[in-house]
Write a protein that holds these residues in place. Structure first.
Motif, PDB file in Angstrom:
ATOM      1  N   ILE A 136      44.068  38.366  41.360  1.00 37.71           N
ATOM      2  CA  ILE A 136      45.238  37.660  40.826  1.00 37.71           C
ATOM      3  C   ILE A 136      45.662  38.280  39.498  1.00 37.71           C
ATOM      4  CG2 ILE A 136      45.973  35.465  39.799  1.00 37.71           C
ATOM      5  CD1 ILE A 136      44.341  34.085  42.070  1.00 37.71           C
ATOM      6  N   LEU A 137      44.705  38.613  38.639  1.00 40.89           N
ATOM      7  CA  LEU A 137      45.039  39.254  37.367  1.00 40.89           C
ATOM      8  C   LEU A 137      45.694  40.617  37.593  1.00 40.89           C
ATOM      9  CD1 LEU A 137      43.327  37.015  35.911  1.00 40.89           C
ATOM     10  CD2 LEU A 137      42.705  38.810  34.297  1.00 40.89           C
ATOM     11  N   ARG A 138      45.196  41.378  38.555  1.00 37.90           N
ATOM     12  CA  ARG A 138      45.796  42.686  38.855  1.00 37.90           C
ATOM     13  C   ARG A 138      47.240  42.530  39.316  1.00 37.90           C
ATOM     14  NH1 ARG A 138      41.928  45.600  42.979  1.00 37.90           N
ATOM     15  NH2 ARG A 138      43.580  47.186  42.852  1.00 37.90           N
ATOM     16  N   THR A 139      47.485  41.525  40.163  1.00 40.78           N
ATOM     17  CA  THR A 139      48.846  41.287  40.651  1.00 40.78           C
ATOM     18  C   THR A 139      49.757  40.808  39.527  1.00 40.78           C
ATOM     19  OG1 THR A 139      47.902  40.683  42.805  1.00 40.78           O
ATOM     20  CG2 THR A 139      50.202  40.123  42.423  1.00 40.78           C
ATOM     21  N   ALA A 140      49.230  39.916  38.686  1.00 41.96           N
ATOM     22  CA  ALA A 140      50.016  39.438  37.540  1.00 41.96           C
ATOM     23  C   ALA A 140      50.371  40.586  36.610  1.00 41.96           C
ATOM     24  CB  ALA A 140      49.221  38.368  36.790  1.00 41.96           C
ATOM     25  N   ASP A 141      49.445  41.503  36.441  1.00 42.45           N
ATOM     26  CA  ASP A 141      49.670  42.685  35.612  1.00 42.45           C
ATOM     27  C   ASP A 141      50.776  43.536  36.209  1.00 42.45           C
ATOM     28  OD1 ASP A 141      49.396  44.759  33.782  1.00 42.45           O
ATOM     29  OD2 ASP A 141      47.510  45.493  34.614  1.00 42.45           O
ATOM     30  N   ALA A 142      50.720  43.757  37.515  1.00 42.72           N
ATOM     31  CA  ALA A 142      51.709  44.606  38.186  1.00 42.72           C
ATOM     32  C   ALA A 142      53.110  44.011  38.143  1.00 42.72           C
ATOM     33  CB  ALA A 142      51.289  44.838  39.635  1.00 42.72           C
ATOM     34  N   LEU A 143      53.200  42.689  38.236  1.00 35.28           N
ATOM     35  CA  LEU A 143      54.507  42.034  38.332  1.00 35.28           C
ATOM     36  C   LEU A 143      55.061  41.590  36.984  1.00 35.28           C
ATOM     37  CD1 LEU A 143      53.970  39.884  41.556  1.00 35.28           C
ATOM     38  CD2 LEU A 143      55.166  42.068  41.327  1.00 35.28           C
ATOM     39  N   GLY A 144      54.238  41.640  35.937  1.00 36.22           N
ATOM     40  CA  GLY A 144      54.727  41.301  34.604  1.00 36.22           C
ATOM     41  C   GLY A 144      54.714  39.827  34.277  1.00 36.22           C
ATOM     42  N   VAL A 145      53.828  39.059  34.911  1.00 33.05           N
ATOM     43  CA  VAL A 145      53.687  37.643  34.570  1.00 33.05           C
ATOM     44  C   VAL A 145      53.272  37.524  33.100  1.00 33.05           C
ATOM     45  CG1 VAL A 145      52.323  35.562  35.036  1.00 33.05           C
ATOM     46  CG2 VAL A 145      53.126  36.989  36.927  1.00 33.05           C
ATOM     47  N   ASP A 146      53.845  36.564  32.397  1.00 33.97           N
ATOM     48  CA  ASP A 146      53.627  36.472  30.954  1.00 33.97           C
ATOM     49  C   ASP A 146      52.184  36.143  30.583  1.00 33.97           C
ATOM     50  OD1 ASP A 146      56.277  36.916  29.674  1.00 33.97           O
ATOM     51  OD2 ASP A 146      56.846  35.271  30.996  1.00 33.97           O
ATOM     52  N   ALA A 147      51.529  35.287  31.372  1.00 41.13           N
ATOM     53  CA  ALA A 147      50.139  34.939  31.081  1.00 41.13           C
ATOM     54  C   ALA A 147      49.559  34.169  32.247  1.00 41.13           C
ATOM     55  CB  ALA A 147      50.029  34.115  29.798  1.00 41.13           C
ATOM     56  N   ILE A 148      48.247  34.182  32.317  1.00 39.59           N
ATOM     57  CA  ILE A 148      47.501  33.345  33.244  1.00 39.59           C
ATOM     58  C   ILE A 148      46.921  32.183  32.448  1.00 39.59           C
ATOM     59  CG2 ILE A 148      45.484  33.196  34.755  1.00 39.59           C
ATOM     60  CD1 ILE A 148      47.620  34.877  35.998  1.00 39.59           C
ATOM     61  N   LEU A 149      47.061  30.972  32.966  1.00 40.51           N
ATOM     62  CA  LEU A 149      46.500  29.785  32.334  1.00 40.51           C
ATOM     63  C   LEU A 149      45.384  29.273  33.235  1.00 40.51           C
ATOM     64  CD1 LEU A 149      49.884  28.034  31.415  1.00 40.51           C
ATOM     65  CD2 LEU A 149      48.696  29.879  30.211  1.00 40.51           C
ATOM     66  N   SER A 150      44.189  29.156  32.703  1.00 41.33           N
ATOM     67  CA  SER A 150      43.012  28.821  33.505  1.00 41.33           C
ATOM     68  C   SER A 150      42.494  27.438  33.144  1.00 41.33           C
ATOM     69  CB  SER A 150      41.916  29.872  33.277  1.00 41.33           C
ATOM     70  OG  SER A 150      40.742  29.540  33.980  1.00 41.33           O
ATOM     71  N   VAL A 151      42.334  26.596  34.166  1.00 42.94           N
ATOM     72  CA  VAL A 151      41.807  25.244  33.983  1.00 42.94           C
ATOM     73  C   VAL A 151      40.575  25.076  34.865  1.00 42.94           C
ATOM     74  CG1 VAL A 151      42.281  22.776  34.123  1.00 42.94           C
ATOM     75  CG2 VAL A 151      44.131  24.361  33.584  1.00 42.94           C
ATOM     76  N   GLY A 152      39.400  25.011  34.268  1.00 46.09           N
ATOM     77  CA  GLY A 152      38.184  24.770  35.030  1.00 46.09           C
ATOM     78  C   GLY A 152      37.883  25.825  36.069  1.00 46.09           C
ATOM     79  N   SER A 153      38.330  27.046  35.857  1.00 44.85           N
ATOM     80  CA  SER A 153      38.108  28.126  36.817  1.00 44.85           C
ATOM     81  C   SER A 153      36.919  28.981  36.381  1.00 44.85           C
ATOM     82  CB  SER A 153      39.365  28.982  36.953  1.00 44.85           C
ATOM     83  OG  SER A 153      40.425  28.242  37.536  1.00 44.85           O
ATOM     84  N   CYS A 154      36.555  29.945  37.231  1.00 45.54           N
ATOM     85  CA  CYS A 154      35.414  30.793  36.913  1.00 45.54           C
ATOM     86  C   CYS A 154      35.668  31.588  35.637  1.00 45.54           C
ATOM     87  CB  CYS A 154      35.080  31.730  38.078  1.00 45.54           C
ATOM     88  SG  CYS A 154      36.431  32.757  38.667  1.00 45.54           S
ATOM     89  N   GLU A 155      34.594  32.001  35.009  1.00 39.46           N
ATOM     90  CA  GLU A 155      34.679  32.649  33.704  1.00 39.46           C
ATOM     91  C   GLU A 155      35.357  34.009  33.805  1.00 39.46           C
ATOM     92  OE1 GLU A 155      31.892  34.680  30.279  1.00 39.46           O
ATOM     93  OE2 GLU A 155      31.073  34.156  32.240  1.00 39.46           O
ATOM     94  N   LEU A 156      36.372  34.214  32.998  1.00 39.25           N
ATOM     95  CA  LEU A 156      37.129  35.458  33.029  1.00 39.25           C
ATOM     96  C   LEU A 156      36.272  36.666  32.695  1.00 39.25           C
ATOM     97  CD1 LEU A 156      39.790  37.102  33.094  1.00 39.25           C
ATOM     98  CD2 LEU A 156      40.119  36.450  30.690  1.00 39.25           C
ATOM     99  N   TYR A 157      35.332  36.515  31.763  1.00 39.76           N
ATOM    100  CA  TYR A 157      34.610  37.671  31.243  1.00 39.76           C
ATOM    101  C   TYR A 157      33.247  37.892  31.899  1.00 39.76           C
ATOM    102  CZ  TYR A 157      38.361  37.777  27.908  1.00 39.76           C
ATOM    103  OH  TYR A 157      39.615  37.857  27.345  1.00 39.76           O
ATOM    104  N   SER A 158      33.025  37.278  33.059  1.00 41.93           N
ATOM    105  CA  SER A 158      31.830  37.617  33.827  1.00 41.93           C
ATOM    106  C   SER A 158      32.012  39.021  34.401  1.00 41.93           C
ATOM    107  CB  SER A 158      31.614  36.612  34.956  1.00 41.93           C
ATOM    108  OG  SER A 158      32.569  36.812  35.995  1.00 41.93           O
ATOM    109  N   PRO A 159      30.930  39.779  34.565  1.00 43.09           N
ATOM    110  CA  PRO A 159      31.069  41.157  35.070  1.00 43.09           C
ATOM    111  C   PRO A 159      31.809  41.253  36.387  1.00 43.09           C
ATOM    112  CG  PRO A 159      28.877  40.824  34.163  1.00 43.09           C
ATOM    113  CD  PRO A 159      29.538  39.475  34.169  1.00 43.09           C
ATOM    114  N   LYS A 160      31.612  40.310  37.298  1.00 42.07           N
ATOM    115  CA  LYS A 160      32.268  40.379  38.601  1.00 42.07           C
ATOM    116  C   LYS A 160      33.783  40.227  38.476  1.00 42.07           C
ATOM    117  CE  LYS A 160      28.401  38.852  41.488  1.00 42.07           C
ATOM    118  NZ  LYS A 160      27.908  37.801  42.433  1.00 42.07           N
ATOM    119  N   VAL A 161      34.222  39.296  37.652  1.00 40.26           N
ATOM    120  CA  VAL A 161      35.667  39.118  37.467  1.00 40.26           C
ATOM    121  C   VAL A 161      36.262  40.331  36.761  1.00 40.26           C
ATOM    122  CG1 VAL A 161      37.454  37.754  36.327  1.00 40.26           C
ATOM    123  CG2 VAL A 161      35.547  36.599  37.448  1.00 40.26           C
TER     124      VAL A 161
END
Length: 267
Positions: A136-161
């Motif tokens: 989702i972050l890769r797609t948001a980057d490609a399309l120019g979405v202003d930001a991702i807002l995360s509520v209770g989701s998996c940790e952004l800075y885990s190695p897998k993400v």
């Protein structure tokens, strides 16, 4: 550029620190640091001034990629050479490229100050799959979405993400809010229209939404979707019309379609 410092001990403090950040969410949060692995993403990070704290390169990786790493290195003191054996205990992948880095988690402005009334945002509510979040972050980057807002989701800075983002983690702003109701209030106060993405026939078809003004599209959990109270609190329920048999799409696929419609007039 070949530094004299070379680490061969697996229990070296710098290596133990890297592994602690790799394995422990608490350590990442407490220290404001996270780890990355791979030539491309490390070079992406090095292009961001002040982002990288330390770089580790194995002997084999230096022979293959030394020129590319040198091209992106701005401060030679950040580079440490390590043996291939040390690289093997640092890696989080099956086939390592032998290039690692410790990076700083960027500081963000308060969400209420960062959001713009005309902005286009994607909200991830209780999303739990690291691969989905990364895509989702890769797609948001490609399309120019202003930001991702995360509520209770998996940790952004885990190695897998981080690995799944393929470097987009350094280009797409992500803001975390612990309470969906609070986020909805902030969006409402900014005049940003909230759309709840649902697989429901009564919802407005995606093709009938203009997304011409500021908006935030909400994506829910992979198995359960959005909570009923969040759907009720959003301004509009929107659905992706489908002709085939599946009742719903993979979260990352659905998010990609929704983001394309949201951003297509500016792409």
């Amino acid at each position: 550029m070949r530094e004299n410092v070379r680490i061969t001990a697996k229990d070296n403090p710098a290596i133990k620190h890297y592994r602690r950040l790799r394995d422990q969410k608490k350590a990442r949060r407490t220290e404001g640091l996270f780890v990355i692995e791979g030539l491309r993403i490390v070079c992406d990070a090095l292009s961001k001034t002040g982002c990288v704290q330390q770089v580790f390169v194995t002997d084999s990786a230096w022979e293959k990629h030394g020129d590319a790493i040198e091209e992106h290195m701005q401060e030679t003191g950040k580079l440490l050479h390590i043996s291939d054996a040390v690289g093997d205990v640092m890696t989080d992948t099956e086939h390592t490229q032998g290039v690692f880095a410790v990076c700083r988690i960027p500081e963000r402005r308060p969400l209420a100050d960062a959001l713009r009334a005309s902005g286009k945002y994607l909200v991830l509510c209780s999303l739990q799959d690291p691969g989905n979040m990364g895509m989702i972050l890769r797609t948001a980057d490609a399309l120019g979405v202003d930001a991702i807002l995360s509520v209770g989701s998996c940790e952004l800075y885990s190695p897998k993400v981080v690995r799944a983002t393929m470097g987009s983690v350094f280009r797409v702003p992500v803001y975390e809010e612990g309470d969906a109701a609070v986020l909805l209030q902030i969006l409402h106060a900014k005049g940003i229209h909230s759309y709840a993405a649902v697989p429901a026939s009564h919802a407005v078809k995606l093709t009938e939404c203009s997304f011409s003004d500021g908006c935030a599209v909400w994506i829910g959990n992979e198995g359960n979707g959005l909570p009923a109270d969040v759907i009720a609190a959003c301004d509009t329920a929107v659905t992706i019309p489908m002709r085939g048999g599946p009742e719903s799409l993979n979260a990352a696929m659905a998010a990609g379609i929704l983001m394309w419609e949201m951003m297509k007039n500016g792409v």
